[in-house]
Structure formats: structure tokens, C-alpha cells
Write an enzyme that holds these catalytic residues in place. Structure first.
Site, PDB file in Angstrom:
ATOM      1  N   LYS A  78       0.780  -1.081  -0.035  1.00 46.84           N
ATOM      2  CA  LYS A  78       0.112  -0.009  -0.076  1.00 46.84           C
ATOM      3  C   LYS A  78       0.951   1.011   0.132  1.00 46.84           C
ATOM      4  O   LYS A  78       1.895   1.224   0.548  1.00 46.84           O
ATOM      5  CB  LYS A  78      -0.721   0.048   1.292  1.00 46.84           C
ATOM      6  CG  LYS A  78      -2.129   1.140   1.086  1.00 46.84           C
ATOM      7  CD  LYS A  78      -2.726   0.878   2.450  1.00 46.84           C
ATOM      8  CE  LYS A  78      -3.826   2.128   2.438  1.00 46.84           C
ATOM      9  NZ  LYS A  78      -4.902   1.741   3.818  1.00 46.84           N
ATOM     10  N   SER A 158      -9.808   2.361   2.828  1.00 42.81           N
ATOM     11  CA  SER A 158      -8.799   3.080   1.973  1.00 42.81           C
ATOM     12  C   SER A 158      -7.915   2.075   1.200  1.00 42.81           C
ATOM     13  O   SER A 158      -7.371   2.596   0.252  1.00 42.81           O
ATOM     14  CB  SER A 158      -8.035   3.911   2.747  1.00 42.81           C
ATOM     15  OG  SER A 158      -7.200   3.245   3.635  1.00 42.81           O
ATOM     16  N   SER A 182     -10.345  -0.040   6.954  1.00 40.66           N
ATOM     17  CA  SER A 182      -9.670   0.208   5.601  1.00 40.66           C
ATOM     18  C   SER A 182      -9.169  -0.968   5.035  1.00 40.66           C
ATOM     19  O   SER A 182      -8.707  -1.154   4.027  1.00 40.66           O
ATOM     20  CB  SER A 182      -8.775   1.191   5.752  1.00 40.66           C
ATOM     21  OG  SER A 182      -9.201   2.450   5.714  1.00 40.66           O
TER      22      SER A 182
END
Lengths: 494, 504
Positions: A78, A158, A182
Site C-alpha cells: 500500500k 482506503s 480500511s
């Protein structure tokens, strides 16, 4: 071997150890899949050179017999994780051009274990969002589509890029971070497994901070077993993070017996929300039955302060964020606005931050600044802290009463269309309604895919465990996974 | 231990045009913790390094970087607290003070607003005239220093040096117990002295390692006593805070100016605005920096990157057990054990190195008063002439003790001793050997002296006559004998013989 990218971590590990494939072959297959999947917007910085170099090194280690479970496994990272020499910009314009001189503890642990970084994954800007629509790179797109529709769906957020990449077999697994859901919400939206560990399990060092008291990294994988393997590699004490727990990390994979006989599973009545879609309600009921069939004891429980969780979260998280994001000021790194003649330092701050942050980040910085300001601190921030304590106590009470884990839906709906709720922040925040309590209480949470809805979209269930009991949580999740037998894959359209 | 008692000093009174005014002063002293590395990073605290060379990633506010508390800085704060007889809080916590400035890379300073590590204590501030003020300490908290902004290197650009960013500071907050400019300076000097004894701050004010924010208000006589009875601040005047003072002289001048400024406003019927002011040493005045309305809203909240700081009583006890003797105790001991005057004891304990020097001299020479005289008058005087520090003294305590021993044994006179001291100071060497080698020993052989006396009397009949009429003139003979013996005759013996021979 064909379809190398479809392998799980466990399958790939076994194949690597048997010499049936190599990390280089796996990596090349993933890199090709990534290049063919730009339409998903999952990978935002590709690092093929680094990947192949690490794959070669991993193959050497495997040959030498010195390989952990993650050795040679191609993964995505990420964009919130700082990766040395590689762009790490939290999907924000304000970190444009930022290449850290350091590697986050978690990505560094994976690297040390021999995992192969394929590149950086899309996400909501500064991890603020539930649809991956606030990213400076543009949307990440869910590989799943509803029925015969061509409409682009959100992979959630997210960690939307991570979820999309794993679901679309662009990588074997990915890192995510979870501040209010998330990891778990995107996992549920994409038919993947997401584990948010107990707060303090994964070091936060080197991960761009959103809300420090809530942020926690975790694995996003295709199976519960993979989450056990990768999670163990990510966790562990780090003296550079004062909130990191100095506790041993057990061999989670060895704990996956699937035997949950006698385990007591709590069903919190407050999670039965007004207006919750029937399919979610039905999924939850099925989850209950599956666990009961596996020998678990199902018990109704009450977590009375649940209804205050979302407002509490949306005070505490923005408050911390408003302070954490103060360092993005254009002075030392990242984006700096062009200044007009005569502009001073205040102009530089205002222009840089107005241009460098997206709308959702600006909104949360303003909310956070407001709730911490003189005269409002007690009414908002301090009260939210007190409510947080009560929410935590709710969980402590039921665990003390003999509950081993709690079963809830992971999300209030299946994946929705991109653009659908983007302009309505409150509607967007409701996505986190089942997940934020877990962050507020610092508990481990696991999203497991449990079925498809009428449009053929995946839906997930959430299991909430006791602090530091990820092993037990994963085992219950493993039993649920076995019972649910979720094997569906999105039809390739990209 | 000897218990020293003092009178309370009178508050400073300033006569206004209409009536008298008293001063009320409270201080926030920022003392840089003496430590090798910063409060939350491993970067060096060394002063004077190349700009931006002592900067860890966390000091620069890089993304994802986290603070980790430096145990040694915590121990230093505890040590300081114990030195100020303060309560140590076993549980304290760090808060973020949020504001934007380029020399504050994180956009917040990590400080301790709600739960400081040190609670209430007190400091005895002697005024040197037999009076002393007890100033109450409200709290000491640990916090990060900011970096340095440099605005005068380029007409269009500002520069930032982050070397100081994140260095540990102790903010020592007093109650409004200080009642005049001299007391304020003496208070800072006393804090400095205590911390130097403790080794918790190097006290270097010039480098900004010790600086003070001074809160000044004025009130009519009697108002302060009403505040004391009630602890109700409304009896006191509105205060102004003078920021960032790093000189004792400026502190006094600024307070004096500020008090007079406030008195002038009040006597003209005006009111004082609570504000932050800066002292301009060139103009000798304070000017407004920002008003209360312009004050920052720092949005303090607990730093979520740091767990509450929990320390154990046993650890505090261990630090307490290893505290050095502090100035008050040392001074009392010097007075009690060595019979020194309050003044001499103060002078000798003002500086730890001087006190240690003195104690070695006493141990070897065995005469406290004499040792004090020699250290204070001869040694300090001579060092001052060279602008040298006691640590750079060319005369070691053993050498000075040697000189004193020679006086005590009667081998040399006080006058010769001063010559001897100068020789040891400039040339070095063992005093006893020098005396021996250079024939400086005092002559006590009465036979030799007697011969000299006889000779002088024989050669100066006129003087003998005069002396017989006026015995005070016998001193002339003593002088002549001393001269004839090269100063080595024992003056007492000479005096005795002259008196006897002249039949006085």
C-alpha cells in the site's frame, strides 16, 4: 505451472520449496498481470527491477533451504508504507516526488522474510475514504461487476488498490492498513480476506500516519491461511514504535485446526441496523449457522455503546489527523505551491496545503482542528475519548463473560458504484459502522468472504477477537471459510 | 546540618507619581537538559555543529517517523525535580502543542501540559544581605526545543537549522512569588547553580541553554498579601509575559522597564492588556509581540504516539540516593564545619568547581578560614586578573595548601607567602622546595635577629632617643631589621627584641 498468479501464498510456498516453480517465474507472471490491469488502477508505482532482483535473491535462499513462508512471494505494498527509494506518497499530491530514505518496519520485515515487492498500491488519500475515490492517482476499480452491468464498482477503501490487486490475482497478497475498517471493508467488497491485528501488533514506524491511536497494518490475502502466514511475518515488537507490543508472535498457521468446538461466538444485537439490506442480514444468519454447525456455541450479546462508535471515531480520527498532517507544509519535502511575489510563510502554508490536499483530507483536517480548539475540546475530543473507553469496556465485559469471538457483518452493503456516495461524506462514513468499534477498542478483526449477493457480488463477515488472540481469531475465521466454501472469482474484463 | 535562617526580603517598591507600587513576578525557565542525545531521537545535541547535521528523521518530521522517549532525559528531569525538593509524578504524559512554523517540522511540539513529570517544589533564593525568598515551584515538564530560523542571511529567503529541534528542555514554572528584579535574577542564578550541581543543565545562557519567560504585574501595597491569603489572582494586576530572556542583566532591566511602563499606564487611568512582549536590549524597552486575542490556539491533546510515561518509585529513590550535595547543604556545612562567614560560604559554593577546590585545600591545609581567605582573595583575585576559570587554575589545591601550611608552621610570613604564591602561580613547583631553594624561610633564630637589632640601634642613636620619647616610633626599628634580614625575620620576634632592647 499455469496460472501462477492465482496461487495462494501457501500454495506458492509449497511449490517453491518443491522446486516446481521459482520466485522469478511467479514475479514475472505477476508483473505481466499488473501490466495488463491498468484499468483496475490498483498499482500506482510499479517496481519491476526491484521485484526481479528480490525474486532472484529469494530463489537463492529457497535453494539454500533458508526460506521462511513469505520467501519469494510477490506482494503489493500500500502506498501508505514508506519504501526506501520508491515513491511513497499516501496517494496525495502533497507528497509528490517523495522517496523516503527509509523502509517501514512492516514492509522491511516482509522484505527480510524474502517477500518480493511488485510495487505500490492505490488507496484513498492519507487513508481517508471508503471507496478509493480520494486518491490523487484516480480511482481503483473493483474487478467484480454486478450481474451483467458494466458499471465500475468501488473496491472499497482506503486499501482499495490492495483489495483490487489481490482479488484480480495481480499479486499473491498485499499489505493494507486499517484505521476504521480500511482493510476489512475492501476485503469484504472484493471477496478477499483482511486481518486488522490488535493495536500494537504491527509497528507503525514508517507508515504515513493518519490517526495514530487507531492505525494498524495488516495482511490482505486470498485465504485465511495466507493471512496467518503473512500476518505473522508483518507483526512483532519494534522499539522504534512506543505503542508496539513486546509480545511474542505465535505460529498462527499452526493454529489453523478448524476445530472450534465449544468456542463461544457472540452475536451483538446492536449491530442489527435499521435499513440493513436483507442480503446482509441473511449472510449474517448463515454465518451464525455455519459456526454453530462447526460446534461453536452461539450467544446473543449486547455492546450497548455501539451506536456512539461512528461519531466518536469521526471526532478522534480527524483530531489526530489534523495534527499528524501538520508536517505537510511544503518546507522540507513533497509539494510546495508556487508563490507570488511578496508571499510570506503563511501564504506558503495556505497555498501548499490548499493545493496539496484533496477535499476529503481538507475536510477532516478542518473537523479535527475544530474539535481540538479552545472551548470545544471538552465537548468533542474529551467526550469522544470517554465514550471510546466505554466502547472498549463493552468488549471487555463480553470477553470476560466467556465470549471467544464476535460475529458481525463486515459492511452494511456489497460494493457500490464509484461516484455513488462520493459527494455525501456522512453516507460514506456509514460504511465503517461495523468496523470502527474494533479500532476504537484496539481489537483484532478479520473479514472473511462468506457469499455472493443476488448480483453476484461478494459479501463478507467480520469476526472480532480478543486482544492478542489473532491465532484463535484466524482459526475461527478458517472454520468459517471452510464452511462457506467461497471460491468465486471475478470474471476478467480488464 | 546547620539550619540557616533568613529574614524575608522586602518587596521592591516603585514610587509612582501618585502612590507606591509593588511588583509581582512569576517565571517560566527553560533549561536545556544536559544529555548526549535528543528527547525523542538518537541525534546528537552537540552545540555548534554544521547546520542540519544533527537531525534524525523524526526530528525533521519525516512521514511515518515516531518519537521514542530518551530515558536519560527523564532521569535528568527527575533529578532536577528532586533537587528542587519537588514531588515526582510516577505517571506523566506527553501532549502535542500544535502550531505552524518552519523550525517546528512536525507542526507540533511534544510537551507535557496536563500531566507534568514534576510537581510542586521550592527554591531558597538568598539575596546576600541576610534575607532570602522561598520561591514555590508549580511544576517542571519535559518538552522538545524547536529549531532555529535564520532570517538575515538572504534578503528574500529564510533558512532553518534543525540541529536544536527535539533537544530536551525542562520548563520550570514558578508561582508568582518573586517580588523584584534582583530577586528574579537571583532566582534564575539559584536554579542555574542547583542544576549545575546536579549536572542536569549546563547553564549556558549565552547559547540559550537556559532562558526565561518572565511574567510581570504590578499592584498596590497590601494586594499581594490578600492574594497570598486567598490564592485569588484577582487581587493582583494583569500580567505581561516577557519572552525568551537569556541574560540575568536583561531580566532585571526588562522587569524594571516593564513595571514602570505598567505603572505609568495605570496611573494615567489606563488598563494593562494581557500580552506577550519582547525585550529589546539595545533600546532597553519591552514591546508588544502579540495580544491575548492574537494568542495561538495550540490545540493541546495527548500525543497518541507515546504511551503515558510510567516510572517506578524505586528508580526515583535510586536517583535520590545518588544526588550530590546541593548548594544550600554545602553552604551550611561550610559555615558549620569550617567556621566560614555566610558570605565566604556563599562565594565558595556559588560554583561547584570552586567548592571542590576549596575542600581539597582545607583537607590538606587543615584551616578552613585561612583556606577560604586564600581561595577567595588570592586565588580568585589572581584568576580574575587573567580572566581564567577555577578549572584552569595553574595553582593546584595541593600547591595552595602547601603555601598555607608554610605560613601556619611559621616558615614564611604572610608577606613572603604572597610572593611564594605568585611564583607557584607563574612558574609552578612545590612551595616547600621553592622556599628552601630560594632561601625564603623566615628567620626565627633570635641570635641572628638580635645581632641585627643591636647593629641598627648602635648605628642610629638619634632614632633611639626619639623612640624612647615616643614608643610608637619603635616601628621604624622593626622595619629596618626586616629590611636588613631580607624580610625573612619573624616580625613578632623582631618586635619583641626591639621593644626589649630600647627598654620601652
Amino acid at each position: 505451472m499455469s496460472d501462477l498468479t492465482k496461487l495462494t501464498i501457501a500454495e506458492a510456498r509449497d511449490a517453491l520449496r518443491k522446486g516446481e516453480t521459482t520466485s522469478v517465474a511467479l514475479t514475472e507472471a505477476c508483473l505481466a498481470a499488473i501490466d495488463a490491469a491498468d484499468a483496475l488502477g490498483a498499482f500506482v508505482h510499479k517496481t519491476p527491477e526491484i521485484a526481479l532482483e528480490r525474486a532472484k535473491a529469494a530463489d537463492q535462499r529457497i535453494k539454500a533451504g533458508d526460506a521462511s513462508g513469505m520467501c519469494g512471494i510477490p506482494v503489493g505494498i500500500k502506498d501508505l508504507f514508506c519504501t526506501k527509494g520508491v515513491p511513497s506518497q499516501a496517494a496525495s499530491k502533497i507528497l509528490e516526488g517523495f522517496r523516503p530514505e527509509y523502509e517501514s518496519t512492516v514492509s522491511g520485515r516482509l522484505q527480510d522474510a524474502g517477500a518480493v515487492m511488485l510495487g505500490k498500491l492505490n488507496m484513498d488519500e492519507f487513508a481517508m475514504g471508503s471507496s478509493n475515490e480520494t486518491s490523487v492517482y484516480g480511482n481503483a476499480v473493483n474487478p467484480w461487476r454486478a450481474g451483467n452491468s458494466d458499471a465500475a464498482l468501488t473496491p472499497g477503501g482506503s486499501s482499495g488498490g490492495s483489495a483490487a490487486a489481490v482479488a484480480a490475482d495481480l499479486c499473491l497478497a498485499a499489505t493494507g492498513t486499517d484505521t476504521g475498517g480500511s482493510i476489512r471493508q475492501p476485503a469484504a467488497f472484493t471477496g478477499t480476506v483482511g486481518l486488522k491485528p490488535t493495536y500494537g501488533r504491527c509497528s507503525r514506524w514508517g507508515i504515513v500516519a493518519f490517526a495514530s491511536s487507531l492505525d494498524q497494518a495488516g495482511p490482505m490475502t486470498k485465504t485465511v491461511r495466507d493471512a496467518a502466514i503473512m500476518g505473522a511475518a508483518m507483526m512483532g515488537h519494534d522499539p522504534r514504535d512506543s505503542t508496539s507490543a513486546d509480545l511474542p508472535v505465535p505460529d498462527f498457521e499452526a493454529m489453523l485446526t478448524g476445530d472450534i468446538r465449544g468456542k463461544v461466538i457472540g452475536i451483538p444485537r446492536e449491530y442489527r441496523m435499521e435499513g440493513m439490506p436483507e442480503e446482509i442480514e441473511a449472510l449474517w444468519a448463515r454465518g451464525r449457522e455455519m459456526l454453530a454447525d462447526a460446534g461453536a456455541v452461539i450467544r446473543d450479546i449486547s455492546l450497548p455503546h455501539t451506536k456512539y462508535a461512528l461519531p466518536t471515531y469521526y471526532v478522534i480520527a480527524p483530531a489526530e489527523a489534523s495534527s499528524n498532517l501538520a508536517r505537510y507544509d511544503g518546507v522540507r519535502f513533497g509539494y510546495r505551491a508556487k508563490l507570488a511575489q511578496g508571499d510570506g510563510i503563511t501564504d506558503m502554508y495556505e497555498k501548499t496545503r490548499a493545493e496539496g490536499f484533496g477535499a476529503e483530507v481538507r475536510r477532516r483536517v478542518m473537523v479535527g482542528t475544530y474539535v481540538l480548539s479552545a472551548g470545544y475540546y471538552d465537548a468533542y475530543y474529551n467526550r469522544a475519548r470517554k465514550v471510546r473507553t466505554l466502547i472498549k469496556r463493552d468488549f471487555e465485559t463480553v470477553f470476560a463473560d466467556g465470549i471467544d469471538a464476535i460475529l458481525t457483518p463486515a459492511t452494511p452493503s456489497a460494493a457500490f458504484e464509484l461516484g455513488q456516495t462520493f459527494d455525501d461524506p456522512v453516507q460514506m462514513y456509514l460504511n465503517d459502522v461495523f468496523t470502527v468499534t474494533v479500532n476504537l477498542a484496539g481489537l483484532p478483526g478479520l473479514a472473511v468472504p462468506a457469499g455472493l449477493n443476488a448480483q453476484g457480488l461478494p459479501m463478507g463477515l467480520q469476526l472480532i477477537g480478543k486482544p492478542w488472540e489473532e491465532g484463535e481469531l484466524l482459526n475461527i475465521g478458517y472454520a468459517l471459510e471452510q464452511a462457506a466454501g467461497f471460491v468465486a472469482k471475478p470474471a476478467k474484463w480488464w | 546540618m546547620l539550619d540557616l535562617t533568613y529574614q524575608t526580603p522586602k518587596p521592591k517598591v516603585i514610587a509612582g507619581a501618585k502612590h507606591d507600587w509593588e511588583l509581582v513576578i512569576g517565571m517560566e525557565v527553560h533549561a536545556q537538559v544536559a544529555s548526549k542525545s535528543k528527547l525523542f531521537s538518537g541525534a546528537s545535541t552537540l552545540f555548534g555543529a554544521e547546520p542540519n547535521s544533527n537531525v534524525a528523521f523524526v526530528d525533521a518530521g519525516m512521514p511515518g517517523m515516531l518519537p521514542v522517549i530518551n530515558d536519560f532525559c527523564v532521569a535528568q528531569a527527575v533529578r532536577t525535580g528532586l533537587g528542587l525538593k519537588a514531588a515526582i509524578n510516577l505517571r506523566s504524559a506527553f501532549d502535542r502543542k500544535n502550531y505552524f512554523y518552519p523550525d517546528l517540522p512536525q507542526g507540533y511540539q511534544i510537551s507535557q501540559l496536563y500531566h507534568p513529570i514534576v510537581g510542586e517544589g521550592e527554591v531558597l533564593v538568598e539575596m546576600g544581605d541576610g534575607t532570602a525568598r522561598i520561591v514555590r515551584i508549580e511544576r517542571i515538564h519535559l518538552e522538545q526545543d524547536a529549531g532555529k530560523s535564520i532570517h538575515d542571511m538572504d534578503p528574500a529567503l529564510s533558512f532553518v537549522d534543525l540541529n536544536r529541534t527535539g533537544v530536551a528542555l525542562m520548563e520550570i514554572v514558578s508561582r508568582p512569588d518573586i517580588r523584584g528584579p534582583e530577586e528574579a535574577a537571583a532566582y534564575v542564578a539559584k536554579l542555574r547553580q542547583i542544576m549545575l550541581y546536579l549536572g542536569t543543565c549546563d547553564g549556558n545562557m549565552q547559547n540559550g541553554n537556559l532562558r526565561a519567560d518572565v511574567n510581570v504585574s504590578v499592584c498596590r501595597p497590601g494586594a499581594y498579601e490578600r492574594y497570598q491569603e486567598t490564592q485569588d489572582f484577582s487581587h493582583l494586576g494583569t500580567r505581561c509575559e516577557i519572552k525568551n530572556m537569556n541574560s540575568l542583566r536583561f531580566i532585571q532591566a526588562a522587569i524594571d522597564y516593564e513595571a514602570r511602563r505598567q505603572i505609568a499606564i495605570l496611573e494615567a487611568g489606563g488598563t494593562i492588556d494581557q500580552e506577550t512582549r519582547l525585550y529589546d536590549p539595545d533600546k532597553g524597552e519591552t514591546r508588544s509581540m502579540r495580544s491575548k486575542e492574537e494568542a495561538h490556539d495550540y490545540r493541546y491533546f495527548p500525543d497518541p504516539d507515546l504511551l503515558p510515561l510510567e516510572i517506578e518509585q524505586a528508580w526515583v529513590d535510586e536517583i535520590a540516593a545518588n544526588l550530590p550535595e546541593l548548594p544550600d547543604a554545602k553552604k551550611a556545612r561550610f559555615i558549620g564545619d569550617y567556621g566560614l562567614s555566610d558570605y565566604d560560604a556563599s562565594v565558595l559554593t556559588a560554583d561547584l568547581d570552586a567548592a571542590q577546590y576549596f575542600e581539597v585545600v582545607v583537607a590538606e591545609a587543615g584551616d578552613g578560614k585561612m583556606a577560604a581567605n586564600w581561595v577567595i582573595n588570592e586565588l580568585f583575585g589572581r584568576l580574575k586578573k587573567d580572566e581564567a576559570d577555577i578549572t584552569a587554575s595553574p595553582v593546584s589545591p595541593a600547591q595552595l595548601a602547601g603555601v598555607i601550611r608554610l605560613i601556619k608552621s611559621g616558615d614564611i610570613s604572610g608577606k613572603i607567602a604572597k610572593d611564594l604564591f605568585e611564583i607557584v602561580y607563574t612558574e609552578g613547583g612545590d612551595p616547600a622546595q621553592i622556599v628552601e631553594a630560594r632561601g625564603m624561610k623566615q628567620v626565627t633564630d633570635t641570635g641572628a635577629i638580635e645581632a641585627a637589632v643591636d647593629q641598627i640601634i648602635a648605628e642610629n642613636p638619634a632614632h633611639v632617643e626619639k623612640a624612647k620619647q615616643n614608643p610608637k616610633l619603635a616601628g621604624w626599628f622593626v622595619g629596618q631589621v626586616m629590611k636588613a634580614t631580607g624580610g625573612k625575620a619573624n616580625p613578632a620576634t623582631v618586635n619583641e627584641l626591639v621593644t626589649a632592647k630600647l627598654g620601652l
